[in-house]
Design a protein around this motif. Structure first.
Motif, PDB file in Angstrom:
ATOM      1  N   ILE A   6      -3.705 -25.601   8.503  1.00 49.23           N
ATOM      2  CA  ILE A   6      -4.878 -26.144   9.030  1.00 49.23           C
ATOM      3  C   ILE A   6      -4.364 -25.838  11.059  1.00 49.23           C
ATOM      4  O   ILE A   6      -5.396 -27.386  11.527  1.00 49.23           O
ATOM      5  N   GLU A  11      -1.274 -23.954  18.317  1.00 50.60           N
ATOM      6  CA  GLU A  11      -1.386 -25.887  17.738  1.00 50.60           C
ATOM      7  C   GLU A  11      -0.895 -26.290  17.808  1.00 50.60           C
ATOM      8  O   GLU A  11       0.435 -26.754  18.295  1.00 50.60           O
ATOM      9  N   THR A 135     -10.949 -37.668  10.268  1.00 52.08           N
ATOM     10  CA  THR A 135     -11.200 -36.827  10.590  1.00 52.08           C
ATOM     11  C   THR A 135     -10.445 -36.136   9.302  1.00 52.08           C
ATOM     12  O   THR A 135      -9.424 -36.658   8.571  1.00 52.08           O
ATOM     13  N   ASP A 136     -11.028 -34.461   9.663  1.00 51.77           N
ATOM     14  CA  ASP A 136     -10.238 -33.577   9.169  1.00 51.77           C
ATOM     15  C   ASP A 136      -9.403 -32.925   9.835  1.00 51.77           C
ATOM     16  O   ASP A 136      -9.101 -31.776   9.055  1.00 51.77           O
ATOM     17  N   LYS A 137      -9.474 -32.991  11.247  1.00 51.21           N
ATOM     18  CA  LYS A 137      -9.178 -32.062  12.187  1.00 51.21           C
ATOM     19  C   LYS A 137      -7.368 -31.472  12.135  1.00 51.21           C
ATOM     20  O   LYS A 137      -6.249 -33.273  12.175  1.00 51.21           O
ATOM     21  N   GLY A 138      -6.880 -30.782  11.814  1.00 51.70           N
ATOM     22  CA  GLY A 138      -5.575 -30.923  11.574  1.00 51.70           C
ATOM     23  C   GLY A 138      -5.126 -30.680  13.337  1.00 51.70           C
ATOM     24  O   GLY A 138      -3.596 -31.977  12.864  1.00 51.70           O
ATOM     25  N   VAL A 140      -5.738 -33.115  15.397  1.00 49.32           N
ATOM     26  CA  VAL A 140      -5.672 -35.284  15.368  1.00 49.32           C
ATOM     27  C   VAL A 140      -4.245 -35.296  13.528  1.00 49.32           C
ATOM     28  O   VAL A 140      -3.690 -35.877  14.350  1.00 49.32           O
ATOM     29  N   CYS A 166      -0.120 -33.155   6.004  1.00 49.64           N
ATOM     30  CA  CYS A 166      -1.484 -34.017   6.642  1.00 49.64           C
ATOM     31  C   CYS A 166      -2.325 -32.519   5.580  1.00 49.64           C
ATOM     32  O   CYS A 166      -3.776 -33.600   5.519  1.00 49.64           O
ATOM     33  N   ASN A 249     -18.556 -38.839  10.955  1.00 55.21           N
ATOM     34  CA  ASN A 249     -17.250 -37.603  11.123  1.00 55.21           C
ATOM     35  C   ASN A 249     -17.434 -36.591   9.338  1.00 55.21           C
ATOM     36  O   ASN A 249     -17.507 -35.826  10.005  1.00 55.21           O
ATOM     37  N   ARG A 250     -16.857 -37.360   8.686  1.00 54.04           N
ATOM     38  CA  ARG A 250     -16.648 -36.557   8.006  1.00 54.04           C
ATOM     39  C   ARG A 250     -18.057 -36.177   6.810  1.00 54.04           C
ATOM     40  O   ARG A 250     -18.295 -35.682   5.895  1.00 54.04           O
ATOM     41  N   LYS A 253     -19.392 -33.320   8.116  1.00 55.42           N
ATOM     42  CA  LYS A 253     -19.036 -32.308   8.059  1.00 55.42           C
ATOM     43  C   LYS A 253     -19.136 -32.167   7.101  1.00 55.42           C
ATOM     44  O   LYS A 253     -18.882 -30.226   6.263  1.00 55.42           O
TER      45      LYS A 253
END
Length: 327
Positions: A6, A11, A135-138, A140, A166, A249-250, A253
């Motif tokens: 992720i 990053e 959110t599913d942003k790795g 964050v 995560c 957001n989800r 997505k």
């Protein structure tokens, strides 16, 4: 099958990067008198410098130093100046792994830190649950995970472990979202959603694909077609307020992912994911059709007013010419 990462390599590096600017070095790696007293108890310049470096790394970013871990020269120089040591002896530190481990154990006690274990992994996954629902942003999630472990004074594990926690939090959040979207649905709702994957009569596309088509021109034909799309969405009669409890957001997505899937791909999903994705597509699709109908109406009215204005101007010109001729 290997677990999907992720985080990108960049990053990971950014999350665990050591400070190198002077302001950051001062904020994170300045020693107290108590620290200096403890450091001076080591024998030999190399041990004192290595002990001081380990102390800094445990404070920030909060992990134990690995033997293969590169430490920037700016960090070594800054620490060496504070303890009045020669930075070149850094390469001699930790010739014996036992020395490094002994220093780590002593620093753990001094700093009040604990090692990361399986109970901490489970607690971390649970703590990330609320954020994963948003959110599913790795990046964050991983940054939040690091903050949680630092607040609990736990030595950071490898980034692979952080990523795994995560990913597990996102998986659990996905299941919660699917259940929340499916809970108010009844059997006739499910049959209507399944029918969206069937081919529409007199076409070679499924209902879902047809419903997501946008009007090509602002005219009465496409308005009627879009009204038919709206009626089909309304005929599904999904419960009022469905999806409102899901973070936008989800939900968006899920819509983006569903839009990229073919009907066959959606049909291969497990039931919970398939129905939840179709619900998200219907919610977003219905809102889009309504917006496009309003836009069609506005564009048609603008077109009509523009045509009427041009006709009026032409009539004025004709009348003005006739009036001038008479005068």
């Amino acid at each position: 099958m290997p677990r999907r990462s992720i985080l990108s390599a960049a990053e990971r590096d950014n999350l665990m990067a050591l400070p190198e600017g002077e302001d950051d070095l001062i904020r994170h790696y300045s020693f107290t008198e108590s620290d200096l007293s403890l450091i001076r108890q080591r024998r030999g310049d190399a041990n004192r410098l290595g002990f001081a470096v380990q102390l800094c790394l445990l404070r920030y970013p909060g992990h134990a130093m690995a033997s293969e871990m590169p430490v920037p020269n700016a960090v070594i120089d800054w620490i060496a100046r504070q303890i009045r040591s020669d930075a070149t002896v850094w390469s001699k530190y930790g010739a014996r792994d036992e020395t490094r481990r002994e220093h780590l154990q002593e620093l753990r006690v001094y700093l009040g830190l604990s090692a990361f274990g399986l109970p901490d992994f489970r607690t971390l996954v649970h703590s990330l649950g609320d954020l994963a629902m948003q959110t599913d942003k790795g990046l964050v999630l991983a940054a939040q995970a690091l903050d949680i472990l630092r607040q609990r004074r736990i030595i950071l594990p490898a980034m692979l472990v952080i990523e795994r926690a995560c990913a597990e939090a996102v998986t659990r959040a996905n299941r919660r979202i699917y259940r929340q979207l499916l809970e108010p649905l009844q059997s006739h709702h499910l049959r209507g959603l399944d029918n969206l994957l069937n081919v529409a009569p007199d076409t070679n596309v499924t209902w879902l694909v047809w419903l997501r088509q946008s009007p090509l021109r602002p005219n009465s034909r496409y308005v009627r077609e879009h009204i038919e799309r709206l009626k089909i969405f309304q005929s599904l009669a999904l419960p009022d307020g469905i999806g409102l409890q899901i973070h936008q957001n989800r939900l968006l997505k899920m819509v983006r992912e569903g839009a990229q899937m073919t009907p066959r791909d959606l049909g291969d999903f497990e039931d919970e994911r398939r129905y939840a994705t179709l619900v998200a597509l219907v919610i977003e699709g219905m809102a889009t059709v309504i917006d496009e109908l309003i836009d069609l109406h506005d564009r048609i009215m603008v077109k009509l007013f523009s045509a009427a204005k041009n006709k009026h101007q032409q009539e004025v010109q004709k009348q003005g010419k006739a009036f001038n001729d008479k005068v």
